[in-house]
Design an enzyme around this catalytic site. Structure first.
Site, PDB file in Angstrom:
ATOM      1  N   ASP A 186     -21.563 -35.752  -0.867  1.00  0.00           N
ATOM      2  CA  ASP A 186     -20.567 -34.632  -0.620  1.00  0.00           C
ATOM      3  C   ASP A 186     -21.222 -33.264  -0.145  1.00  0.00           C
ATOM      4  O   ASP A 186     -20.788 -32.586   0.718  1.00  0.00           O
ATOM      5  CB  ASP A 186     -19.822 -34.319  -2.032  1.00  0.00           C
ATOM      6  CG  ASP A 186     -18.475 -33.940  -1.789  1.00  0.00           C
ATOM      7  OD1 ASP A 186     -17.967 -34.123  -0.899  1.00  0.00           O
ATOM      8  OD2 ASP A 186     -17.654 -33.281  -2.832  1.00  0.00           O
ATOM      9  N   ASP A 194     -12.456 -36.858  -5.302  1.00  0.00           N
ATOM     10  CA  ASP A 194     -12.850 -36.085  -6.427  1.00  0.00           C
ATOM     11  C   ASP A 194     -12.276 -36.127  -7.733  1.00  0.00           C
ATOM     12  O   ASP A 194     -12.304 -35.467  -8.640  1.00  0.00           O
ATOM     13  CB  ASP A 194     -12.737 -34.777  -5.692  1.00  0.00           C
ATOM     14  CG  ASP A 194     -13.680 -34.483  -4.491  1.00  0.00           C
ATOM     15  OD1 ASP A 194     -14.895 -34.954  -4.682  1.00  0.00           O
ATOM     16  OD2 ASP A 194     -13.270 -33.801  -3.649  1.00  0.00           O
TER      17      ASP A 194
END
Length: 334
Positions: free
Chosen positions: A159, A205
């Site tokens: 990420d 997420d």
């Protein structure tokens, strides 16, 4: 075909390989948007997620909708069967059983699907996104804490690199018109439901940290402790990490990788609780597949049955209504 199958377990190898596969997929999508027309790609993706979204949303709202049906609702049973071949070589391709209540849920979900397909409204997008997230958490399973740490650690690097190191993640997220993210209107008070300035949160997420939280949840039962301390700690950690992400995003006015803040919180908070309780070794050596949680019935044998669900229910009721004597069973029979 088998509705009672156990969730798919993510192994340590799967967790270590996941960031690499995700990176290849992300880069592939980025190149697709650069080479081909964005309009046609999104049209194809819209139809694909239209079908998946309806099925996922119908499966999600079905337990809730069952509470609103009256007791005398004419609930008929149906079966969709598609086979290949004949005789002894006949093979089932699709064998799906459903009822009238499922059809009602499917119709309601189809209304949301048409709304999304025609308007791409943020509420319809979020309904589909939440349904995908809930189905993902339901279908995937982390069997130990170590696997969750490997998965979160790898995605932490993934990420951060794709958000801060390149513009790939942000470009794909803005170009990809599909319910793979939740959107939050920042101009809701000004424009109401017609808001068009959004902050985004990827479904990964949501699902990945939640899998880590659920991986911690059964651990106390292995120590014969009926407590939800680790689950609540992970839940608070997720809220804290997400709140910190939003705060930093507003301060620096730049897209933030949510896992940059979620991973330390979701790993650190439960670890601090385990250190305080002196249960770190037990937590990392725990294997959830070896435990049967309380109030969690599991089938170890799947009997073969024939006939419609209604006829089976009637025969079961007749057997239960007939008085019978209890007989002593031998240990081998038990």
């Amino acid at each position: 075909q088998n509705s009672s199958e156990m969730p798919e377990t993510i192994t340590s190898r799967d967790a270590a390989r996941f960031p690499i596969v995700a990176s290849c997929t992300l880069l592939g999508l980025y190149l697709f948007f650069k080479i081909f027309s964005q309009e046609y790609i999104n049209l194809l993706l819209s139809m694909y997620f239209f079908v998946l979204g309806i099925l996922a949303l119908s499966h999600t709202i079905s337990p809730m909708m069952n509470r609103f049906f009256p007791a005398n609702f004419p609930n008929k049973q149906y079966q969709l069967l598609f086979t290949q071949g004949s005789g002894e070589s006949k093979e089932e391709i699709v064998n799906y059983e459903f009822d009238t209540k499922d059809l009602v849920c499917l119709a309601l979900s189809s209304v949301v699907g048409v709304w999304y397909l025609l308007r791409k409204h943020w509420i319809a997008n979020n309904l589909f996104g939440l349904a995908f997230s809930l189905n993902g958490v339901e279908l995937l399973h982390l069997n130990n804490v170590s696997t969750g740490c490997i998965l979160l650690g790898g995605l932490f690097i993934y990420d951060v690199f794709w958000v801060f190191g390149t513009n790939v993640m942000v470009t794909v997220a803005k170009s990809f018109e599909a319910p793979i993210k939740l959107v939050f209107p920042q101009d809701l008070l000004e424009k109401g439901l017609e808001a068009d300035n959004f902050a985004m949160l990827g479904l990964g997420d949501i699902v990945i940290p939640d899998l880590r939280s659920l991986g911690c949840a059964p651990f106390p039962y292995s120590l014969k402790k009926n407590t939800h301390t680790y689950f609540y700690t992970s839940f608070v950690a997720y809220i804290f990490g997400l709140g910190l992400t939003i705060f930093i995003m507003h301060i620096f006015k730049h897209a933030q990788p949510a896992l940059l803040y979620l991973v330390p919180a979701c790993i650190g908070f439960p670890l601090l609780v385990a250190l305080a309780k002196g249960e770190v070794t037990e937590m990392f050596s725990y294997e959830s597949s070896a435990e049967i949680l309380p109030h969690t019935p599991r089938l170890t044998h799947f009997p073969t049955v024939s006939g419609s669900p209604a006829s089976l229910a009637d025969s079961m009721q007749q057997k239960l209504s007939c008085p019978r004597r209890r007989r002593q069973q031998s240990p081998s029979a038990m």
